[in-house]
Design a protein around this motif. Structure first.
Motif, mmCIF file in Angstrom:
data_model
loop_
_atom_site.group_PDB
_atom_site.id
_atom_site.type_symbol
_atom_site.label_atom_id
_atom_site.label_comp_id
_atom_site.label_asym_id
_atom_site.label_seq_id
_atom_site.Cartn_x
_atom_site.Cartn_y
_atom_site.Cartn_z
ATOM 1 N N LEU A 93 0.828 -1.198 0.000
ATOM 2 C CA LEU A 93 0.000 0.000 0.000
ATOM 3 C C LEU A 93 0.865 1.251 0.000
ATOM 4 C CD1 LEU A 93 -2.689 1.505 0.165
ATOM 5 C CD2 LEU A 93 -2.610 1.199 2.652
ATOM 6 N N LEU A 94 1.917 1.257 0.782
ATOM 7 C CA LEU A 94 2.838 2.397 0.829
ATOM 8 C C LEU A 94 3.417 2.684 -0.550
ATOM 9 C CD1 LEU A 94 4.273 4.485 2.605
ATOM 10 C CD2 LEU A 94 6.025 2.777 3.047
ATOM 11 N N ASP A 95 3.813 1.653 -1.270
ATOM 12 C CA ASP A 95 4.338 1.823 -2.635
ATOM 13 C C ASP A 95 3.263 2.373 -3.570
ATOM 14 O OD1 ASP A 95 6.839 0.887 -1.901
ATOM 15 O OD2 ASP A 95 6.447 -1.165 -2.587
ATOM 16 N N LEU A 96 2.041 1.866 -3.453
ATOM 17 C CA LEU A 96 0.948 2.342 -4.309
ATOM 18 C C LEU A 96 0.646 3.817 -4.055
ATOM 19 C CD1 LEU A 96 -1.418 -0.749 -4.035
ATOM 20 C CD2 LEU A 96 -0.235 0.025 -6.095
ATOM 21 N N VAL A 97 0.657 4.230 -2.799
ATOM 22 C CA VAL A 97 0.401 5.634 -2.459
ATOM 23 C C VAL A 97 1.520 6.510 -3.008
ATOM 24 C CG1 VAL A 97 0.194 7.295 -0.564
ATOM 25 C CG2 VAL A 97 -1.019 5.112 -0.447
ATOM 26 N N LYS A 98 2.771 6.090 -2.827
ATOM 27 C CA LYS A 98 3.912 6.861 -3.333
ATOM 28 C C LYS A 98 3.849 7.049 -4.845
ATOM 29 C CE LYS A 98 7.337 5.938 0.208
ATOM 30 N NZ LYS A 98 8.632 5.307 0.501
ATOM 31 N N ASN A 99 3.328 6.056 -5.550
ATOM 32 C CA ASN A 99 3.233 6.119 -7.004
ATOM 33 C C ASN A 99 1.937 6.772 -7.484
ATOM 34 O OD1 ASN A 99 5.727 4.882 -7.556
ATOM 35 N ND2 ASN A 99 4.843 2.865 -7.159
ATOM 36 N N GLY A 100 1.096 7.228 -6.570
ATOM 37 C CA GLY A 100 -0.143 7.911 -6.939
ATOM 38 C C GLY A 100 -1.234 7.006 -7.478
ATOM 39 N N ALA A 101 -1.171 5.718 -7.168
ATOM 40 C CA ALA A 101 -2.139 4.768 -7.721
ATOM 41 C C ALA A 101 -3.439 4.697 -6.924
ATOM 42 C CB ALA A 101 -1.518 3.374 -7.794
ATOM 43 N N VAL A 102 -3.416 5.080 -5.650
ATOM 44 C CA VAL A 102 -4.610 4.995 -4.815
ATOM 45 C C VAL A 102 -5.524 6.173 -5.128
ATOM 46 C CG1 VAL A 102 -5.495 4.987 -2.454
ATOM 47 C CG2 VAL A 102 -3.418 3.727 -3.004
ATOM 48 N N ARG A 103 -6.744 5.886 -5.540
ATOM 49 C CA ARG A 103 -7.689 6.918 -5.970
ATOM 50 C C ARG A 103 -8.684 7.309 -4.891
ATOM 51 N NH1 ARG A 103 -4.524 8.352 -9.582
ATOM 52 N NH2 ARG A 103 -4.367 7.076 -11.432
ATOM 53 N N GLU A 104 -9.046 6.355 -4.025
ATOM 54 C CA GLU A 104 -10.079 6.597 -3.027
ATOM 55 C C GLU A 104 -9.844 5.631 -1.865
ATOM 56 O OE1 GLU A 104 -14.961 6.878 -3.117
ATOM 57 O OE2 GLU A 104 -13.907 5.967 -4.786
ATOM 58 N N ALA A 105 -10.187 6.047 -0.645
ATOM 59 C CA ALA A 105 -9.995 5.194 0.523
ATOM 60 C C ALA A 105 -11.165 5.358 1.478
ATOM 61 C CB ALA A 105 -8.688 5.550 1.224
ATOM 62 N N LYS A 106 -11.395 4.308 2.292
ATOM 63 C CA LYS A 106 -12.456 4.375 3.289
ATOM 64 C C LYS A 106 -12.119 3.488 4.478
ATOM 65 C CE LYS A 106 -15.401 0.642 1.543
ATOM 66 N NZ LYS A 106 -16.735 0.283 1.052
#
Length: 80
Positions: free
Chosen positions: A11-24
């Protein structure tokens, strides 16, 4: 095989790469779970997983918010 979740490091890698669009954050029994999407509104919600469990949970919303802040997610929705 469809992926159902990612561990904290992924998840940390995905956030750093801007891949996470929405969270809950959502109730998971008496505890809280954290989910996120990589695509638009039609994409599946993916859970943060632990090594032992399919869904990692937190005892309180405050601890989950500290986790989200630590991985770089500043905004997420909360569901009861």
């Amino acid at each position: 095989m469809k992926r159902k979740g990612y561990d904290e490091g992924q998840l940390l890698d995905l956030v750093k790469n801007g891949a996470v669009r929405e969270a809950k954050a959502s109730r998971h029994g008496e505890r809280w779970a954290f989910y996120f999407r990589l695509g638009g509104p039609g994409s599946n919600w993916l859970a943060v997983r632990s090594q032992r469990e399919q869904v990692r949970t937190w005892a309180s919303l405050d601890t989950l918010a500290r986790f989200a802040d630590a991985v770089g997610i500043r905004l997420f929705a909360v569901e009861q």
